[in-house]
Scaffold this active site. Sequence first.
Site, PDB file in Angstrom:
ATOM      1  N   SER A  44       0.850  -1.192   0.000  1.00  0.00           N
ATOM      2  CA  SER A  44       0.000   0.000   0.000  1.00  0.00           C
ATOM      3  C   SER A  44       0.885   1.241   0.000  1.00  0.00           C
ATOM      4  CB  SER A  44      -0.910   0.004   1.229  1.00  0.00           C
ATOM      5  OG  SER A  44      -0.134   0.248   2.378  1.00  0.00           O
ATOM      6  N   LYS A  45       0.240   2.363  -0.076  1.00  0.00           N
ATOM      7  CA  LYS A  45       0.908   3.668  -0.122  1.00  0.00           C
ATOM      8  C   LYS A  45       1.944   3.806   1.012  1.00  0.00           C
ATOM      9  CE  LYS A  45       0.887   8.004  -1.610  1.00  0.00           C
ATOM     10  NZ  LYS A  45       1.461   8.271  -2.906  1.00  0.00           N
TER      11      LYS A  45
END
Length: 427
Positions: free
Chosen positions: A200-201
């Site tokens: 994820s980010k």
Amino acid sequence: MVTVRFAPSPTGFLHLGSARTALFNWLHARHTGGRFLLRVEDTDRVRSDPRFLEEILSDLRWLGLDWDGEPLFQSRRFPLYRQKAGDLVAAGRAYREGEAVLFRIEKGRTIEYDDIVHGRIAVRTDDIKDQVLIKSDGSPSYNFACVVDDAEMGITDILRGDDHISNTPKQILFYEAFGLAPPRFGHMPLILGPDGAKLSKRHGGVSVEEYRKEGYLPGALVNHLILLGWYPGEEHEVMTLEEAARMFEISHMGDVQAKFDLQKLRWLNAAHIMKKTAADLLPLVKDQLAAAGVSLAGVADEFLLKLIDLYKIRMKTLREFPEMTDCFFRDDYAVEEGGKRKYLESPESVENLRLLAARLEGLAPFSAASVEDVFRKMAEDRNLKPAALIHPARMAVSGRTSGAGLFEMMELLGKEKVLTRLRGTAL
Ligand code: GLU
């Protein structure tokens, strides 16, 4: 001949997972002298956007992945899918339900295949319900369009993400209904962050675009993606795309823990930066400087090339360049507070720097070597350790306690700036 394809849906940016899929298909094609084709899976008219396709293609090019021939667009082939579904209805393998067409799944069978990555996989058809071929709006389902196209394109091997593993038995049944032999399939494990959670980010970003902007070299990103599907051994960890294409065998693909690690990427990026010449890096560095708001008006390429050579071994990403080198582009450069207190605030330091400036004033030529001689001579004459002179001088001219070699930095800054800064007028 090996024929593989990359089949992006243009509904978003190119994710690292998809980039890895494209990369491994490409490696397989290039290693075997086969073909790497593109298919645009734009059957979802609402979510598909040509802007995303442009981004995906430009990211593929940036990564160095070229494709053969023109891309095929699924949105232009709806009549073909409907016709093929009609054939299966006529053969008694599918049936109509309103406008939709569904494939009849025969219960009580086991579908088996040898997955290139995972080995033998077996799935019972009892667990599969009848499959939509054509939806009631006339568009094809993913599984059906995929099989019609893969068959027509002559695809021999399909490497894709684990998220498609449940689709494969259904696709195999469609090949069977058409009387065709299915291609080989390989499913690559989902890419995770170092903590084992889905990427994820917060692990550093999920799209190729983000890493491009952050100042990573495409070769370094590709290198890390390679290691998320194939471990070529410690001595080959750092490799170029060309080297990988030469060495990669599809049988090398492993069921590896695919952990994307930003620290590893930074390390690989530094290794790839080191291998580039200053001239290779020049356009990329200029982009970073421009993005950081540095005006390059009147700045000669020759100067930038020297600066790149000086800092190349210190950068993990190109984005660090503008900050590391700000003292070369402005006089109000950032100054480390701790270093200032430690090295610039004692009367001895101020006095030493003033004397140093006086000794440098008449120096010609003003080169790294001649500047170094002045330092050594002055340290000797005044019975100082060279460090007692070097640290304050570095702080004064660059605002930092660390950086490139001080004498080389001074040569590049030029005498005038060095003297002004040593005399303290700039701080
Ligand atoms: N459009 C599908 C995807 O992006 C392609 C899957 C496949 O390779 O068959 O996941």
